[in-house]
Each structure stands twice: as C-alpha cells, then as structure tokens.
Design a protein around this motif. Structure first.
Motif, PDB file in Angstrom:
ATOM      1  N   THR A 139     -54.417  10.245  51.966  1.00  0.00           N
ATOM      2  CA  THR A 139     -54.403   8.452  52.179  1.00  0.00           C
ATOM      3  C   THR A 139     -56.217   8.106  51.607  1.00  0.00           C
ATOM      4  O   THR A 139     -56.522   7.964  50.621  1.00  0.00           O
ATOM      5  N   THR A 151     -46.798   7.258  49.763  1.00  0.00           N
ATOM      6  CA  THR A 151     -45.907   7.979  49.728  1.00  0.00           C
ATOM      7  C   THR A 151     -46.082   9.134  48.687  1.00  0.00           C
ATOM      8  O   THR A 151     -44.883   9.999  49.459  1.00  0.00           O
ATOM      9  N   LEU A 152     -46.781   9.654  48.658  1.00  0.00           N
ATOM     10  CA  LEU A 152     -46.872  10.873  48.316  1.00  0.00           C
ATOM     11  C   LEU A 152     -47.483  11.960  49.503  1.00  0.00           C
ATOM     12  O   LEU A 152     -47.179  13.034  50.061  1.00  0.00           O
ATOM     13  N   LEU A 165     -48.699  12.304  39.285  1.00  0.00           N
ATOM     14  CA  LEU A 165     -49.424  12.190  41.013  1.00  0.00           C
ATOM     15  C   LEU A 165     -48.010  13.188  40.941  1.00  0.00           C
ATOM     16  O   LEU A 165     -48.003  14.363  41.565  1.00  0.00           O
ATOM     17  N   SER A 166     -47.169  12.599  41.268  1.00  0.00           N
ATOM     18  CA  SER A 166     -45.745  14.004  41.700  1.00  0.00           C
ATOM     19  C   SER A 166     -46.059  15.737  40.540  1.00  0.00           C
ATOM     20  O   SER A 166     -45.965  15.866  41.557  1.00  0.00           O
ATOM     21  N   ALA A 215     -56.025  11.283  40.551  1.00  0.00           N
ATOM     22  CA  ALA A 215     -55.346  10.356  40.795  1.00  0.00           C
ATOM     23  C   ALA A 215     -57.195   9.022  40.519  1.00  0.00           C
ATOM     24  O   ALA A 215     -57.341   7.990  39.803  1.00  0.00           O
ATOM     25  N   ARG A 259     -47.988   5.469  38.330  1.00  0.00           N
ATOM     26  CA  ARG A 259     -49.385   6.594  38.847  1.00  0.00           C
ATOM     27  C   ARG A 259     -48.507   7.729  39.444  1.00  0.00           C
ATOM     28  O   ARG A 259     -48.439   8.576  39.767  1.00  0.00           O
ATOM     29  N   LEU A 260     -47.466   7.267  40.048  1.00  0.00           N
ATOM     30  CA  LEU A 260     -46.814   7.835  41.160  1.00  0.00           C
ATOM     31  C   LEU A 260     -45.659   9.232  40.356  1.00  0.00           C
ATOM     32  O   LEU A 260     -46.069  10.464  40.256  1.00  0.00           O
ATOM     33  N   VAL A 265     -52.764   0.145  44.852  1.00  0.00           N
ATOM     34  CA  VAL A 265     -52.359   0.796  43.979  1.00  0.00           C
ATOM     35  C   VAL A 265     -52.448   2.523  44.968  1.00  0.00           C
ATOM     36  O   VAL A 265     -51.433   3.007  45.240  1.00  0.00           O
ATOM     37  N   PHE A 291     -48.091   1.524  40.384  1.00  0.00           N
ATOM     38  CA  PHE A 291     -47.692   2.633  41.207  1.00  0.00           C
ATOM     39  C   PHE A 291     -47.236   3.217  41.279  1.00  0.00           C
ATOM     40  O   PHE A 291     -46.542   4.608  40.671  1.00  0.00           O
ATOM     41  N   ARG A 292     -45.881   2.577  40.843  1.00  0.00           N
ATOM     42  CA  ARG A 292     -44.972   2.925  40.228  1.00  0.00           C
ATOM     43  C   ARG A 292     -45.318   4.213  38.836  1.00  0.00           C
ATOM     44  O   ARG A 292     -44.807   5.796  38.951  1.00  0.00           O
ATOM     45  N   ASN A 340     -49.282   4.789  46.779  1.00  0.00           N
ATOM     46  CA  ASN A 340     -49.080   5.909  46.130  1.00  0.00           C
ATOM     47  C   ASN A 340     -49.790   6.922  47.106  1.00  0.00           C
ATOM     48  O   ASN A 340     -49.251   8.361  47.781  1.00  0.00           O
TER      49      ASN A 340
END
Lengths: 453, 453
Positions: free
Chosen positions: A399, A372-373, B292-293, A333, B288-289, A365, B285-286, A369
């Motif tokens: 986080t 969510t993650l 990162l996923s 990240a 990068r998600l 952000v 966010f979307r 993230n």
C-alpha cells in the motif's frame, strides 16, 4: 485485434520482394518497387537488411530517388546516400520541393550542397536559403514558399483568366491568398468559392478573413496541434510584419504527427525515432550502452537499499523472495499514472490549476488498490509461509509503495516538464527508481521493525 | 526540449480559464471558451476536474455542442451527455456530418437516437443507416456519403455552370468524382484543373484515372497508411462492385493517426485511450486492478524462481542484494529491442523474411553489451564484496540475461502479432516476466553451481 491486420499490405509486399530477391530475379523486383509510392519504397528499404537494401535501392527509378530519401529515417538515409555518386545525389534532389530539400540538405555532403545550389535558379536558391534560415522544428522549415496570391480589388473572372494563363497550381492548393500591395496577408479564397460564384463577383466578397496565419517562428508541434484542432488542409505563414512567406500543407503535418508518436514511443526506451532497424551492430551497441549504463546506476541505488538490510534478510530469507513483488507492483502502478500524465502534458491538459485534484484522485485510487491487492497478496503469502506478521508487513508495504508510485507518477513528469525536459524520455527511469527504492525500503524496513522487533 | 514549449498555448488557456472560474466570473469564461474551436473546447473540458467541467460545458455555445462531443474521449463524452436533456442532445447532434454522427450514435441513449432519426430527412437517415451498417474501424465508418459527382462526356463549362447552380461544396472538397451511369467510380477531377483549363475543354481530358479507390471494408489503419504514404487530401470509397459510396478526407485520418499513437502509448500500461484524466475513483480503481492483478501473477512467477534458491541466498545474502540488478538490466535491454520491434511491426516492416537477420543482429548487440556491462558490473561488485567468483557469476548472468532479453524482445511481439494480438498491449508484461525469470534463474543458478559447488 486491429493491430493484427494492420499494414498487411506492406508486409505482403515485403514478402513478395524478399522472395524475388532471394531468387535473384531482379526484373520482377524492379517492376514491383516502381509500382510503389516514394513513401512506400522508403518503408520497404527500411525493412530490408543491409545487402538487400542496396540492391533494391539501385533498382528504384532515379526520378523517385529524391522523394524516397525524404521519406526514410536519418540513419537509413545515410546508408542510402553512401551508395550514391555526387552526381546521382544532385540529380535526385534538385527537383524536390523547397521544404523537402531543406529537410535533406543537412545530411548531404558539402560538395553536393554546392552543386545543388549551383543547379538552382536564383529565385529557388534564395527561397531555399530563406527556409534554411529558420530553426529546425519551426513553421519556417515546414513551409513551402510557392504560393498563389491575388489582390482583393478584382473579380472572379479576372482571377480565373489569371489562373488559366498560369497553368498548374502548386500541389494541395485549396486556397489562394489575398495580399496587399506590400505582400501583407489579408485573407484567403477557397478554390470552391471561385467555382461556385458568378464570373462578375468581386473577389473581396469571397475573402475569408477568419483564417489566422501561422507565425514563421511557431514550433512544429504547435503547428500540428492547430491543424488537427481546426481541420485545416493548408495555412498561410507570415513574419512579424504579417508579410506572407509561404504556406504549410496537411501532408507535412501528418508526417510531424507520426514522428511525434514514434519519438514518444521510442524515447521511453532511450531510443531515437531515426534509429535504423538494421543499424550496424557497433553503432547500436554504443547507443544502447549509454542508456543501460544510466539504468545500471539507478539499479545500484536500489540495490544499496537492499544492502542496508542484509542482516534482516539473513534471518528471514522469505523477504528476498517476496521483495521483488512489492517493488515491481509499484513500478506497474506508477507506470499507469505516468502514461496518463505524459499524454495529458503532451495535450496541454495539465497545469498548476489541476495538479492538486489529480494527485488527490491518484492517491485515493492507489489507497484502494493497495488495500485490495494487499489483502490478496497477504493471503497468498500466508498460504505460502503461514506467517501472519509477514502477511501484514507485505500488505502494508504494498500500500505504501502504490501511494509512492501515484505521487511519483504525477510529480516526476510534471517536474521534468517544468524544468524544460521531455517527460517521456527520462521519466520512466526516475519513476521505477523511486518505486524500487520505496518498495525495498518499505518492505524490508517494516520487516526489520515488526518481524525482528 | 521541444516538449517543454509544446502546447504552451493550451496550457495558457487552461490557466486563464481556471483563474476566471475560481473568481466566479462566468462572463469572461464564456467569452474565452467561445473563441475556441470545438476540438480546443473538447481538450479544455478533458483537462477540467468534475465540477468545473460541468460549469464550463454549460457555457459552451449550444451550436458547438455536437462538434465538442465528437472531439472528446468516450469517458468524458459520457460525463458530458449525463448533463444534458434529451432535447438538448437532439439539438446538438442533428446538424452533425453523417460520419461524425455515426461516431457518436452508440454513446447516445436509445430515446435520443430515435428522436435524432425522426428529425432527419429520408436521404440523410438512409445515409446514416448505411454508414452504421459497416464495422467500426473500417473505411465505411470514416466516409462521408456527401460527394459531388460529374459525368465524363461533358465540358469544363458545363461543370462550372452546374457548380454555380449547386452552390457550396461539401467541406474539404478538392476533387469531383467522375462516375458512370451506374454510379461506378471512373476517376476524379481536381478543382484546380477546372480552374486552369479553358471552358470548352472536354472533361474526359482532365480525368485522373490513377487515383485508386478505397474499399469500403478496408481497416482504418490501412486507410491512414495509404493517406500518409500517398499524401492524399481525400479519396473515394467504393463497394465490391466499384459503386461510389462516399469519400474520406484527411482531417478524419489525422484523428485516426492521433488515436493510434495514444492507443499505443497507453495500452503498454494497460490503459485505454478513452480513459478520462479525472475518471471517478471507483472506475479508475476497477480498471487498474485488472492490470495490476495480471502483473501480480507474473511477479509471483518470478518470486517462485527466487524461492527455489532460498538455501543459496541464506548462505550468501549478497545474492539478494544483487539479483534485482541482473533482472532489471535485462528488462531495460529487452524493452529497447521490444520498442523497435513494435514500431517495425506497426509499419509493416517486419516479416518472416527479415526476422532471422534481426535476431542475429540483436543477439550480437546483446553479447557485446553483456560483456561490456558485465565487466563493469563485475568490477563494481568486486570492489563492494571483494569476491572474484561472485563477480564472475554476476557478469556471466548479466550476459545470459541480456541475450534472453534480445530474443524475447524480438520473438514476443512477433509471436503475439502472428497470433492476432496487439503486441503493444500484452507484450511488455510477458517480456519483463521473461527477463525477471531468466535474470533470477541465471544469477542464482550459477551462484549455486559455482559459489556453493
């Protein structure tokens, strides 16, 4: 996908050449090589391992030798020069343009430099000495002193007659420069304008006084920026007194832009853009060792954080399994923020005025993230270890680490730049050190507090 | 160090502008903005957070609006277009060059496109449609159909008279093209040549037939390579039948080279060169998600390797402390090889013929580095834990992982390229997955065998 077909032509040439070399038929190799431009020959030589490289270099038309030397990286250049007699080197470089010669001169043996200077006429020798008197990476080093100047108090007809008498113009001449009696730069005239106006048009009606001159001490990066922002083909170079010294043309600027891009890509891995793909093992080893040693120190820093929690890990081994995930995700990240910042800094888009806004955006952000993650990661960990507290700990630690990564991603490059360092060079190492340390610290720290508390 | 002073001018403008904006005095802001070139205005807009960006955009001279839109990234362009009425957009873009308009057209609302097409004369409309019929990232999209052609069976004098009648030439015209009756490309004439030869010289004596034409379907990367390898300022574009369609000029090529460099730098972090520094949090966010996923999955792969050795770690906690060092050092060493390979592939310097030599070189470098750093690391570990077997295990594991890193550094990008993927994009993730897995596996595996054996 574009990458896949890119430069397929070069790769094809390389294959053909390699096949011909392997078969030992040097005639076809020579013919193939000498259909190429000096830059293409340079590229091919860089792609050949030692041994083959020397063979091909020996087959290059001696007339192209100088230009080829200009177009290869420093390390490869050294290996090519090592193969040449002093006489050959003198013959190769003496016909180069002054700016190209200035580029090469520092890599040449002293005896060769003396010979080259002796072989030049006085005017060119003085020009070379002038160009060499400017710092590397400035406009002074990029410019070619060979410019065509005219006076404003004349007509198209007179200029045309002068040009016909003079014969060929310097390469890439798109404008003539108008100077005063004291050789001060006043403006420029497009060749176009001379062609599209009647013979009796006064020159001063055609002068474009808008084209600013580049200061001889300006950095080559700033020169490149101006060329690309203004779509220039050439620009005049002046000294502090506005005396015209030379001109810079776009082809040299293209080389700078390419070098900058390579520098940025390679320096992030602690390498130099002059590195030879086939540099001798001993040299490659020494260079990389320095970089890896720096990284070893930072790795120990992160390990020492883990070391403080040996007791916790002994009780809950799952922590050892999961801790690289928290640290690694922070690194990923952070690298995203870092890459955006390095680009922004290189383009001059980031300053004191917008850093707070950027930090606030990146932290938000990172928070979204992280949550969510964190939920995703927590769920997987729960399925794996069936421990809800452990899930909560890893989600929270992730986080925290993503937020640290966002802050480090913004502040590390900005601070390095403010201190006068290249953010791309050392920034990546510092960034991942921060995300490793914070990842281990937050995860193992929280685990100690909550799971053993 | 060069980085530190680079683009100081842009940063200064940004600060001035920001101060003026903060003080609410829009007059000075407008004056400041309108001294800049469209590219510079674009750069400034990209560096402004939303809110300020809209204010400054409203102050830009409407005449420059179109050019500014051409010079900003896609995301910023969208945000600027969202602020404009359809009428304003039409007015802004209708005077753009055909190649620039083709660049923009896909980001415009359909109703605006219709309006723009209606406002054009038939010739220009047909030209735009022609340019749009070619694939993005090909020569066809880069070319400008506006070229000046002459016939070979005439004299300098006649051409000069024609040019004087015609008036201004298209921007950056450095050559006229010679075509046949059927508009087939035959060669070119430098403006220089027209100026330096007598009026009665036959044109066919001045024709340079050496300048090759670019095929309209050639990739823009290949076009950029040719321009920079041959120091071209412009080049003709032809179709399969050698019919002259237009020309490409160096200023557009400079933009491509810059974009390629940005693409490479950002795609390694899973980002797009069109990403806005201040893109809305939800969008950032979307994006990068997803990245990162992907990284989360690979992190789990590495963690699962560690999971297989839980028993070993429980007995010797020091392994948990030291294992990130082995994995991390592999990642660093691999990244160095990887960066060199990506550059070599981008330059077309790497092919089947030299990969074996490269592998052999990199493995030797890795072996020497592994032994050297292994001894160093082993010594430090001995000082820390006073366990000679542990020292031997970590030194051996490091050497194994550096060799795996060298192999992965060469083969991952080569394989991705061969499969048609961009090596810079996914390569880094795959590489560090290999070095993490091999690092954990070699270190914990050897420890289980030797320390618990």
């Amino acid at each position: 996908m574009a990458e896949a077909v890119r430069h397929d032509k070069t790769a094809r040439q390389l294959r053909l050449l390699s096949d011909a070399l392997d078969s030992g038929r040097l005639g076809p190799v020579r013919r193939l090589v000498n259909t190429l431009s000096p830059a293409e020959i340079g590229n091919l030589l860089e792609s050949l391992p030692p041994g083959k490289r020397e063979v091909v270099w020996g087959l290059v038309d001696p007339e192209d030798d100088g230009e080829v030397l200009v177009h290869v990286g420093e390390e490869v250049r050294e290996s090519l020069l090592a193969d040449m007699d002093p006489d050959e080197i003198v013959a190769a470089v003496e016909d180069l343009d002054i700016d190209d010669l200035a580029d090469l001169v520092e890599d040449l043996p002293d005896t060769v430099i003396d010979e080259v200077l002796k072989s030049m006429d006085r005017e060119n020798r003085e020009r070379l000495e002038q160009v060499l008197s400017y710092d590397e990476d400035t406009a002074g080093r990029l410019m070619n002193p060979d410019v065509v100047t005219v006076r404003a108090d004349t007509t198209v007809d007179v200029v045309l007659r002068y040009l016909r008498l003079r014969g060929e113009l310097p390469e890439h001449t798109d404008h003539l420069y108008v100077v005063s009696r004291r050789h001060q730069y006043l403006g420029r005239i497009a060749l176009q304008a001379l062609l599209t106006h009647e013979a009796n048009t006064p020159i001063n009606q055609l002068v474009d006084g808008e084209q600013p001159a580049i200061d001889v001490s300006e950095s080559s990066e700033e020169v490149a920026r101006q060329f690309s922002d203004h779509d220039w083909i050439s620009a005049p170079v002046v000294d502090d007194n506005n005396i015209l010294l030379g001109r810079i043309t776009i082809d040299d600027v293209v080389d700078i832009i390419r070098e900058q891009a390579e520098h940025q890509a390679l320096s992030a891995a602690g390498l130099d853009e002059d590195e030879d793909l086939f540099s001798p093992v001993r040299r490659a080893f020494r260079r990389r060792l320095i970089w890896l040693s720096v990284n070893l120190c930072t790795a120990f820093l992160a390990a020492s954080v883990v070391g403080r929690f040996e007791g916790t890990i002994q009780k809950i081994v799952a922590l050892a399994v999961l801790m690289p995930i928290v640290a690694g995700m922070g690194g990923n990240a952070g690298t995203q923020v870092f890459a955006l910042m390095v680009r922004g800094l290189a383009l001059g888009q980031i300053g004191r005025s917008n850093v707070p806004t950027l930090v606030w955006k990146e932290v938000r952000v990172a928070l979204i993230n992280g949550v969510t993650l964190g939920l995703l990661l927590g769920t997987i960990v729960w399925l794996w270890y069936r421990d809800i507290k452990l899930s909560a700990v890893i989600a929270t630690a992730l986080t925290i680490n993503l937020c640290s990564a966002a802050l480090a991603g913004v502040f590390v490059p900005v601070t390095l730049k403010r201190l006068g360092f290249d953010p791309a060079l050392a920034g990546g190492v510092i960034l991942t050190t921060v995300t490793d340390v914070m990842g281990f610290l937050s995860f193992l720290g929280l685990a100690t507090l909550i799971l053993l508390g």
